[in-house]
Write a protein that holds these residues in place. Structure first.
Motif, mmCIF file in Angstrom:
data_model
loop_
_atom_site.group_PDB
_atom_site.id
_atom_site.type_symbol
_atom_site.label_atom_id
_atom_site.label_comp_id
_atom_site.label_asym_id
_atom_site.label_seq_id
_atom_site.Cartn_x
_atom_site.Cartn_y
_atom_site.Cartn_z
ATOM 1 N N GLU A 90 0.823 -1.196 0.000
ATOM 2 C CA GLU A 90 0.000 0.000 0.000
ATOM 3 C C GLU A 90 0.865 1.257 0.000
ATOM 4 O OE1 GLU A 90 -4.271 0.002 2.189
ATOM 5 O OE2 GLU A 90 -2.508 0.337 3.418
ATOM 6 N N SER A 91 1.923 1.207 0.805
ATOM 7 C CA SER A 91 2.753 2.406 0.938
ATOM 8 C C SER A 91 3.943 2.380 -0.022
ATOM 9 C CB SER A 91 3.233 2.540 2.373
ATOM 10 O OG SER A 91 3.997 1.398 2.700
ATOM 11 N N PHE A 131 10.048 -7.018 -4.366
ATOM 12 C CA PHE A 131 9.443 -8.256 -4.877
ATOM 13 C C PHE A 131 9.985 -9.455 -4.125
ATOM 14 C CE2 PHE A 131 8.349 -5.751 -8.717
ATOM 15 C CZ PHE A 131 6.994 -6.045 -8.705
ATOM 16 N N ALA A 132 11.241 -9.356 -3.762
ATOM 17 C CA ALA A 132 11.849 -10.495 -3.057
ATOM 18 C C ALA A 132 11.083 -10.774 -1.765
ATOM 19 C CB ALA A 132 13.313 -10.190 -2.745
ATOM 20 N N TYR A 133 10.735 -9.709 -1.048
ATOM 21 C CA TYR A 133 10.042 -9.927 0.219
ATOM 22 C C TYR A 133 8.621 -10.419 -0.015
ATOM 23 C CZ TYR A 133 8.571 -9.414 5.026
ATOM 24 O OH TYR A 133 8.109 -9.688 6.287
ATOM 25 N N ILE A 134 7.943 -9.857 -1.023
ATOM 26 C CA ILE A 134 6.576 -10.318 -1.319
ATOM 27 C C ILE A 134 6.601 -11.803 -1.687
ATOM 28 C CG2 ILE A 134 4.602 -10.026 -2.879
ATOM 29 C CD1 ILE A 134 4.971 -7.790 -0.746
ATOM 30 N N ASN A 135 7.615 -12.208 -2.430
ATOM 31 C CA ASN A 135 7.717 -13.627 -2.771
ATOM 32 C C ASN A 135 7.948 -14.490 -1.535
ATOM 33 O OD1 ASN A 135 7.221 -13.303 -5.456
ATOM 34 N ND2 ASN A 135 9.386 -13.015 -5.989
ATOM 35 N N ILE A 163 -2.128 -4.570 -8.921
ATOM 36 C CA ILE A 163 -1.365 -4.295 -7.702
ATOM 37 C C ILE A 163 0.065 -3.869 -7.989
ATOM 38 C CG2 ILE A 163 -0.414 -5.403 -5.622
ATOM 39 C CD1 ILE A 163 -3.116 -6.941 -5.486
ATOM 40 N N PHE A 164 0.675 -4.499 -8.977
ATOM 41 C CA PHE A 164 2.101 -4.206 -9.201
ATOM 42 C C PHE A 164 2.350 -3.294 -10.390
ATOM 43 C CE2 PHE A 164 2.068 -8.367 -7.080
ATOM 44 C CZ PHE A 164 2.823 -8.055 -5.967
ATOM 45 N N GLY A 193 12.921 -0.673 -5.844
ATOM 46 C CA GLY A 193 13.107 -1.348 -7.114
ATOM 47 C C GLY A 193 12.556 -2.748 -7.085
ATOM 48 N N LYS A 194 12.935 -3.553 -8.061
ATOM 49 C CA LYS A 194 12.349 -4.877 -8.140
ATOM 50 C C LYS A 194 13.299 -5.889 -7.566
ATOM 51 C CE LYS A 194 9.627 -3.171 -11.845
ATOM 52 N NZ LYS A 194 8.842 -3.394 -13.038
#
Lengths: 401, 639
Positions: free
Chosen positions: A345-346, A351-355, A391-392, A400-401
């Motif tokens: 949201e913020s 991406f690494a952490y979301i994965n 979302i992304f 960054g990604k």
């Protein structure tokens, strides 16, 4: 008290039934007869998990014990479901007659209705209904003249914990303890309420049983699909013209349902409540059935104006609050998933952490102690997958990604 | 599952016990299973965890504890069972049908790592400043799973205030991993019921009645929760700094008494296996640390036997001969401060049954600041009296306002075995390598009877060794081989024994001649005694007495708050298991058997103190002033 929501009456649950008929019919049926019809009907539990009702009843019936219990799970707590409310308020006879059939089949002398705390307002009318049943010998001793068939029903109120809809947590709560799921095995069919064999079924399951007794398992299984027989009550809410409770055969496509309820510009459908999955447009041809999109009845419709991250946050906040807190994956896992949504949201995510969180979600699905933790990551995983563009898109996050 | 007192045992956490067949050779007695593709045959009802341990397959656990019922909440012990969608908690899964188990698949390893990561994310505190550094199960698991970073973050700020209100137990909820071992210890093992989880979800925490401080609830200070806490969330209130200060203050005369149970267990803190007695090595270490004198608590254990035994004889005489209806029988032992507080909270109406004799620790305290102070010519106000105890409740006991009969605080500090080990290490001493030194005069060494106080049944055995000889005039050895009273030993929850006095009674020994004229009134009597350890067992006896059952007919009952007695005390080295407690007890019994003097009344120092100091004899005015006490009615729900 009548419901103000829209309703459609289908051909199975809401078909013709006269109060007490199924109970009266029991005098000509053995418990094996009932179990046979149930088996033929292929009825599965309507609470969402879809366990074959005949198996559950057979196991409880076969358990060796002088004392057995029957529990009707009316702790309708899944966000977006309100079909049990309709059944209890307007078709009490289906529910209570179904319980009497269940008691006859498994050999229980005592039954409970575990009523959602918020449904306290219907308590007195339900009590009145039970009193009428007692007066008509549909409850009490030697029901309908069947010698030795004694059974009565007590209504108990829940206190607002979502987890108490999980059958073993419900039993704990019923015993007066903190609502926490038990280890399984043992399953309630062998050790349930007070350690005795217990059958716990959803309100709608009992209602279905009544029709199976009256019209036969053969008739019942003609409705729906091969693996999901009969019909299902759907509680429809959200962005549509006609929200309400609908009886539809299993196997109905999501697109068909959207048509019926007058949903326009639909972007997403949450099937099965907060613990269910969220589908996007490309999946609207999927069917509502145990073998495809399984649901306990909750259908939430979201149109193009809705922010899916916001929807997801809402669900995750719900789980963080409603986890009973005993097992690690569910207690801390849901908090971590919510933190992940807040990061998205913020825009403070990688991406690494979301994965990593997605992997954690998968662990929660298999390592949590009960159904709550096992299903709570469903919306997280499905929304991030099915709405990744929204979302992304264009948002790589600050880092960054 | 509610029991008589309305206390609930958390059935959700009760294990699913499938009764194991007595004869596993019968059909259906065993089940064939596969673990990691190897076939095994296990008795029906074995849990997956048991089956794996039996076959040397390591499964990590955290909420599981050998002493406690099964919770299945940490989920670390999950394994794959073929055909099941979800992973199964091996501790909570009884095997009743042939299954195939995989204990180390990628899915299992990932799940376990995730769980450790999650726990670490909420575990506040730094290992190097933690009392459990190097003896922490969470730390060990992090090492086992190669945790080299905090995958899901790490809480940086303290979330909870430390509760150090109690004299005995400190709660630091920042370090709690919610394994609920303490809850199961308090509710199930001890049936005290101070701790329980409150709130839900992320807000879940372990708390007390009305979220009160530990000092304000019915905690009996037994410290069993400390012994079973996997992390540093629960620990004793450390007073070692105060003792260092006293040692470093040359104006102070610092003396220490050592109880038998710490001596049998402290070696474990120095890498020895359980069951190595360090009595005399400890004396040397304590002198090197700087204590001015080292005494043996067993001396006052012997004194307790004389005082408590005399009290029993007086009670029996009053009840049987003088027909005094006010006399409370059975008499209960009072040396376990956890038990005393338990009784004060839960059965205050039975306070008259408690022996008025102080515990050995407190008797010693009173003697040190009177008799000893005079003897060595030190002002009692300059004496700092320390006790090494296996016990966290002793910290509370020495702070009871009733315990100032010497005119000062009788005992200044109760130290646990763990704190003592810490001090020894801090002083750079490796205990097992110390030469042996005897205890200091004037109390000297003690008898084996005092020594066996450490194990459940020991107080009763010591009492009977003396009572039998006092009354019959015969040697205990004539009745019990080597004076070992085996029916009172072992870890059965409740033990019961009858000792017929017979028709031959001896002369009344000089020591108590002023109290009873002869023993004729005991001719043909049968002395009935019982022993309980762990407050859950104590409760069983108390409920039986309330009902007027078999135990209400007893004359004397030994109660110990901790499972196993003092050797399993809340101040003992961590971990504790039934196996470890057994070995500690064996060490104590072996030491007893090696001693020449094994009966309290044979201890020459005891004879001497009744000649020199307590010269009016046991239960006299002076002994009542210094060696006896009274108790306090406490609330059932709050302190």
């Amino acid at each position: 008290m009548k419901n103000k929501t829209n309703q459609s009456n289908g051909k199975v649950l809401f078909s013709q039934y006269n109060r007490g008929d199924a109970i009266k019919k029991l005098s000509g049926l053995s418990r094996e007869d009932v179990l046979y019809e149930l088996k033929v009907s292929k009825l599965k539990g309507r609470g969402g998990a879809g366990f074959p009702t005949s198996t559950k009843w057979m196991l409880t019936a076969a358990a060796v014990s002088q004392e057995k219990y029957l529990i009707c799970n009316a702790d309708e707590g899944e966000p977006g479901t309100f079909k049990d409310r309709v059944l209890l308020l307007e078709h009490s006879e289906l529910v209570f007659d179904g319980m009497v059939v269940g008691a006859y089949t498994i050999g229980a002398k005592k039954g409970f209705v575990y009523l959602r705390g918020e449904y306290e307002y219907m308590l007195s009318s339900l009590e009145d209904f039970l009193e009428t049943m007692r007066n008509d010998n549909l409850l009490g001793e030697s029901i309908c003249g069947i010698k030795g068939f004694d059974f009565d029903i007590e209504i108990r109120l829940g206190s607002g914990a979502y987890v108490c809809g999980e059958e073993t947590a419900l039993i704990e709560s019923l015993e007066g303890h903190r609502g926490e799921a038990r280890n399984r095995p043992p399953f309630p069919v062998s050790k349930g309420y007070k350690g005795k064999p217990t059958t716990v079924n959803n309100v709608e399951t009992f209602a279905s049983v009544v029709h199976i007794v009256m019209k036969g398992g053969e008739w019942f299984q003609k409705h729906g699909t091969d693996k999901s027989t009969g019909s299902k009550l759907f509680s429809v809410s959200g962005d549509c013209e006609r929200p309400g409770v609908y009886e539809l055969p299993w196997g109905t496509k999501i697109s068909e349902l959207l048509e019926i309820i007058g949903a326009k510009n639909t972007k997403a459908v949450q099937v099965g409540g907060a613990s269910g999955i969220c589908v996007n447009k490309s999946q609207f041809e999927r069917t509502l059935a145990y073998e495809d999109c399984s649901t306990g009845g909750s259908i939430m419709v979201f149109n193009e104006t809705r922010n899916m991250l916001h929807v997801l946050k809402n669900f995750m906040e719900f789980f963080v609050e409603e986890s009973c807190g005993q097992c690690t994956p569910c207690r801390i896992g849901n908090t971590k998933l919510l933190e992940g949504v807040e990061m998205l949201e913020s825009d403070e995510y990688t991406f690494a952490y979301i994965n990593k969180l997605k992997e954690l979600g998968k662990t929660m699905q298999i390592a949590s102690k009960c159904g709550l933790g096992q299903s709570s990551p469903n919306s997280f995983l499905s929304i991030l997958e099915n709405f990744k563009d929204e979302i992304f898109n264009g948002r790589g996050g600050k880092y960054g990604k | 599952m509610e029991n008589k007192n309305g206390l609930r045992a958390p059935v959700s956490q009760k294990p699913h016990v499938v009764p194991k067949p007595e004869d596993t050779s019968t059909i259906g007695g065993t089940v064939s299973i596969e673990i990691n593709d190897v076939k095994y045959s296990v008795p029906l009802g074995t849990t997956i965890l048991e089956a794996c341990r039996e076959n040397h397959i390591h499964i990590p656990t955290l909420c599981h504890h050998d002493d406690l019922c099964i919770a299945g909440v940490c989920r670390l012990c999950v394994v794959e069972v073929t055909g099941m969608r979800t992973l199964q908690a091996s501790c909570a899964y009884p095997i009743t049908a042939p299954i195939k188990i995989k204990t180390s698949t990628p899915m299992v390893r990932k799940a376990r790592r995730h769980i450790i990561d999650l726990m670490l994310s909420e575990h506040h505190g730094e290992c190097y400043s933690c009392v459990r550094n190097n003896n922490c199960e969470l730390q060990a698991l992090a090492k086992e799973y190669g945790v080299d970073c905090y995958n899901f973050g790490h809480v940086k700020e303290s979330q909870y205030e430390i509760d150090d209100s109690s004299y005995s137990v400190v709660r630091d909820m920042d370090k709690c991993v919610l394994c609920k071992r303490c809850v199961r210890t308090c509710i199930d093992l001890q049936e005290v019921g101070v701790l329980e989880a409150i709130n839900r979800g992320g807000e879940t925490m372990i708390s007390t009645f009305m979220d009160k401080q530990l000092a304000d609830v019915i905690c009996i200070n037994c410290g069993q929760c400390i012994n079973r806490c996997p992390t540093g969330a629960l620990h004793e209130k450390d007073t070692s700094d105060d003792i260092w200060k006293a040692i470093d203050d040359h104006a102070k005369h610092v003396v220490i008494q050592t109880a038998p149970s710490p001596r049998a267990a402290i070696g474990e803190e120095f890498g020895l296996g359980a069951g190595h007695s360090m009595t005399y090595e400890l004396n040397t270490a304590l002198k090197r640390i700087g204590f001015d004198a080292v005494f043996d608590t067993n001396f006052t254990a012997d004194l307790t036997i004389i005082e408590e035994g005399t009290e029993l004889i007086i009670r029996l005489y009053k009840a049987l001969i003088e027909k005094d209806k006010e006399v409370a029988l059975p008499q209960f032992t009072s040396c376990s401060p956890g038990w005393v507080k338990y009784l004060e909270h839960f059965y205050p109406e039975y306070i008259p049954n408690l022996s008025s004799a102080k515990s050995p620790q407190q008797m010693f305290g009173a003697l040190i600041k009177t008799f000893y102070a005079d003897k060595v010519g030190v002002d009692a106000k300059d004496i700092v009296s320390v006790a090494v105890m296996p016990c966290s409740a002793k910290k509370f006991e020495c702070n009871r306002p009733e315990m100032e009969d010497s005119g000062f605080k009788d005992v200044d500090y109760g130290l646990t075995t763990r704190e003592m080990a810490k001090m020894i290490k801090e002083a750079g001493i490796h205990l097992p390598e110390m030469p042996k030194t005897h205890f200091d005069s004037p109390f000297g060494d003690a008898s084996g009877a005092g020594l066996i106080f450490g194990a459940t049944g020991g107080v009763m055995e010591a009492a009977i060794r003396t009572v039998v000889e006092f009354v019959t005039g015969n040697k205990t050895e004539d009745i019990f081989e080597k004076a070992n009273i085996l029916p009172l030993r072992g870890f059965e929850g409740i033990k019961y024994m009858e000792i017929p006095i017979g028709n031959n009674v001896g002369p009344v020994p000089d020591l108590i001649k002023h109290l009873v004229p002869d023993w004729n009134w005991l001719k043909g009597a049968v002395l009935k005694v019982a022993v309980a350890h762990g407050t859950a067992n104590a409760k069983k006896i108390m409920e039986d007495i309330k009902r007027g059952g078999k135990f209400s007919e007893c004359h004397f009952i030994e109660f110990m708050a901790c499972p196993g007695g003092c050797i399993g005390g809340g101040g003992q080295p961590i971990p504790t298991t039934p196996e470890i407690r057994k070995k500690r007890a064996e060490a104590i019994y072996a030491e007893d058997e090696s001693l020449e003097i094994r009966k309290s009344h044979d201890n020459p120092s005891i004879k001497k103190i009744y000649q020199e100091f307590l010269n009016e004899g046991p239960c006299s005015h002076l002994s009542h002033k210094l060696l006896h006490t009274h108790y306090k009615k406490r609330g059932r729900y709050i302190a």
